[in-house]
Design a protein around this motif. Structure first.
Motif, mmCIF file in Angstrom:
data_model
loop_
_atom_site.group_PDB
_atom_site.id
_atom_site.type_symbol
_atom_site.label_atom_id
_atom_site.label_comp_id
_atom_site.label_asym_id
_atom_site.label_seq_id
_atom_site.Cartn_x
_atom_site.Cartn_y
_atom_site.Cartn_z
ATOM 1 N N SER A 107 82.202 70.593 -99.019
ATOM 2 C CA SER A 107 82.705 69.478 -98.210
ATOM 3 C C SER A 107 83.271 68.364 -99.083
ATOM 4 O O SER A 107 84.285 67.756 -98.741
ATOM 5 C CB SER A 107 81.616 68.951 -97.273
ATOM 6 O OG SER A 107 80.496 68.502 -97.993
ATOM 7 N N CYS A 108 82.670 68.112 -100.239
ATOM 8 C CA CYS A 108 83.196 67.075 -101.138
ATOM 9 C C CYS A 108 84.540 67.495 -101.727
ATOM 10 O O CYS A 108 85.473 66.695 -101.787
ATOM 11 C CB CYS A 108 82.203 66.775 -102.250
ATOM 12 S SG CYS A 108 80.702 65.949 -101.664
ATOM 13 N N VAL A 109 84.635 68.745 -102.150
ATOM 14 C CA VAL A 109 85.896 69.222 -102.716
ATOM 15 C C VAL A 109 86.972 69.228 -101.631
ATOM 16 O O VAL A 109 88.120 68.844 -101.891
ATOM 17 C CB VAL A 109 85.727 70.611 -103.372
ATOM 18 C CG1 VAL A 109 87.067 71.184 -103.801
ATOM 19 C CG2 VAL A 109 84.775 70.509 -104.566
ATOM 20 N N ALA A 110 86.618 69.622 -100.422
ATOM 21 C CA ALA A 110 87.583 69.605 -99.321
ATOM 22 C C ALA A 110 88.071 68.183 -99.051
ATOM 23 O O ALA A 110 89.250 67.970 -98.774
ATOM 24 C CB ALA A 110 86.968 70.209 -98.067
ATOM 25 N N HIS A 133 91.918 67.726 -99.392
ATOM 26 C CA HIS A 133 92.602 67.709 -98.090
ATOM 27 C C HIS A 133 92.586 66.351 -97.397
ATOM 28 O O HIS A 133 93.621 65.905 -96.906
ATOM 29 C CB HIS A 133 92.004 68.781 -97.165
ATOM 30 C CG HIS A 133 92.123 70.158 -97.707
ATOM 31 N ND1 HIS A 133 93.304 70.862 -97.686
ATOM 32 C CD2 HIS A 133 91.217 70.962 -98.333
ATOM 33 C CE1 HIS A 133 93.127 72.048 -98.250
ATOM 34 N NE2 HIS A 133 91.874 72.135 -98.658
ATOM 35 N N GLN A 134 91.435 65.694 -97.328
ATOM 36 C CA GLN A 134 91.364 64.446 -96.572
ATOM 37 C C GLN A 134 91.959 63.256 -97.309
ATOM 38 O O GLN A 134 92.618 62.408 -96.706
ATOM 39 C CB GLN A 134 89.915 64.166 -96.136
ATOM 40 C CG GLN A 134 89.523 65.029 -94.956
ATOM 41 C CD GLN A 134 88.363 65.965 -95.243
ATOM 42 O OE1 GLN A 134 87.826 65.981 -96.349
ATOM 43 N NE2 GLN A 134 87.980 66.755 -94.264
ATOM 44 N N GLN A 135 91.749 63.169 -98.625
ATOM 45 C CA GLN A 135 92.315 62.037 -99.363
ATOM 46 C C GLN A 135 93.846 62.018 -99.305
ATOM 47 O O GLN A 135 94.428 60.950 -99.091
ATOM 48 C CB GLN A 135 91.814 62.035 -100.802
ATOM 49 C CG GLN A 135 90.375 61.602 -100.900
ATOM 50 C CD GLN A 135 89.870 61.546 -102.330
ATOM 51 O OE1 GLN A 135 90.557 61.906 -103.270
ATOM 52 N NE2 GLN A 135 88.642 61.071 -102.490
ATOM 53 N N ARG A 179 98.891 59.576 -97.236
ATOM 54 C CA ARG A 179 100.135 59.744 -96.462
ATOM 55 C C ARG A 179 100.150 58.799 -95.266
ATOM 56 O O ARG A 179 101.177 58.189 -94.961
ATOM 57 C CB ARG A 179 100.270 61.191 -95.970
ATOM 58 C CG ARG A 179 101.025 62.063 -96.905
ATOM 59 C CD ARG A 179 101.312 63.446 -96.306
ATOM 60 N NE ARG A 179 101.120 64.432 -97.345
ATOM 61 C CZ ARG A 179 100.012 65.132 -97.559
ATOM 62 N NH1 ARG A 179 98.975 65.012 -96.761
ATOM 63 N NH2 ARG A 179 99.940 65.972 -98.562
ATOM 64 N N THR A 180 99.013 58.697 -94.584
ATOM 65 C CA THR A 180 98.917 57.847 -93.398
ATOM 66 C C THR A 180 99.252 56.400 -93.734
ATOM 67 O O THR A 180 99.913 55.710 -92.953
ATOM 68 C CB THR A 180 97.498 57.940 -92.786
ATOM 69 O OG1 THR A 180 97.248 59.300 -92.433
ATOM 70 C CG2 THR A 180 97.356 57.049 -91.566
ATOM 71 N N LEU A 182 99.478 56.326 -104.574
ATOM 72 C CA LEU A 182 98.135 56.833 -104.297
ATOM 73 C C LEU A 182 98.199 58.321 -103.964
ATOM 74 O O LEU A 182 97.376 59.104 -104.446
ATOM 75 C CB LEU A 182 97.482 56.054 -103.154
ATOM 76 C CG LEU A 182 96.094 56.532 -102.733
ATOM 77 C CD1 LEU A 182 95.096 56.422 -103.883
ATOM 78 C CD2 LEU A 182 95.611 55.738 -101.513
ATOM 79 N N LEU A 183 99.163 58.721 -103.155
ATOM 80 C CA LEU A 183 99.322 60.134 -102.803
ATOM 81 C C LEU A 183 99.511 60.983 -104.052
ATOM 82 O O LEU A 183 98.871 62.034 -104.201
ATOM 83 C CB LEU A 183 100.496 60.329 -101.841
ATOM 84 C CG LEU A 183 100.784 61.776 -101.434
ATOM 85 C CD1 LEU A 183 99.577 62.407 -100.757
ATOM 86 C CD2 LEU A 183 102.003 61.825 -100.525
#
Length: 189
Positions: free
Chosen positions: A7-10, A14-16, A21-22, A28-29
């Motif tokens: 979950s941390c690697v994901a 993926h989430q960062q 982008r948001t 930062l991206l």
């Protein structure tokens, strides 16, 4: 960067980038994408990067593996944890029925959907105890914590142990479950 947590690697991979982008932050991206490219879940690092499946571990127990959602669905680690566990001396790996089914934790999911989470956990615990395993292992402490709570409330003796702890166990320095865990039945009420 290596983490013993799917979950941390994901989150890093993926989430960062989604957050960057948001917010439209191109700098930062670029930084989080670069970090994601060099961040590995432990089994990925050992098997894919280092080319290792036998780390010289010794763990003489009957073990079943819960495949965590983030490892399975987001990281697609596949059979890497099984390959590592199969090479552990003394370890008997037994199949967990529906091993790829969620344990019901999922962070805020367990809070927002407590009844569903509890039912999913009950199914997972039933499957685990049905294997006759002494130990249930996984690649996420959050899943193991959730499963440990369910098992201990049922009075079960199956011990949750992260697979990194199994891989670190040797004949010279064997894993001692009693030094790290206290059953919730033993905690003051």
């Amino acid at each position: 960067v290596v983490a013993p947590s799917g979950s941390c690697v994901a989150a890093v991979r993926h989430q960062q980038p989604v957050v960057a982008r948001t917010y439209g932050d191109a700098a930062l991206l670029a930084r989080v994408e670069e970090l994601g490219r060099r961040t590995y879940e432990l089994s990925e690092l050992l098997v894919d990067v280092l080319g290792v499946t036998d780390v010289g571990a010794y763990f003489p127990h009957r073990v079943t593996l819960h495949t965590t959602c983030h490892s399975l669905r987001m990281l697609r680690v596949g059979d890497r944890p099984q390959r590592l566990l199969h090479a552990v001396e003394g370890l008997e790996l037994v199949d967990l029925p529906d091993s790829d089914e969620c344990c019901g934790f999922g962070g805020t999911f367990a809070v927002k959907n407590a009844d569903t989470s509890t039912a999913m956990l009950a199914d997972k615990c039933r499957a685990i105890t049905g294997t006759g395993a002494d130990v249930v292992t996984a690649g996420d402490f959050s899943c193991l914590m959730h499963i440990e709570g369910g098992l201990s409330r049922q009075g079960e003796t199956v011990r949750p142990v992260h697979y990194a702890e199994i891989l670190a166990s040797t004949r010279a320095a064997p894993y001692d479950a009693n030094r790290l865990r206290t059953s919730t039945a033993e905690l003051p009420r």
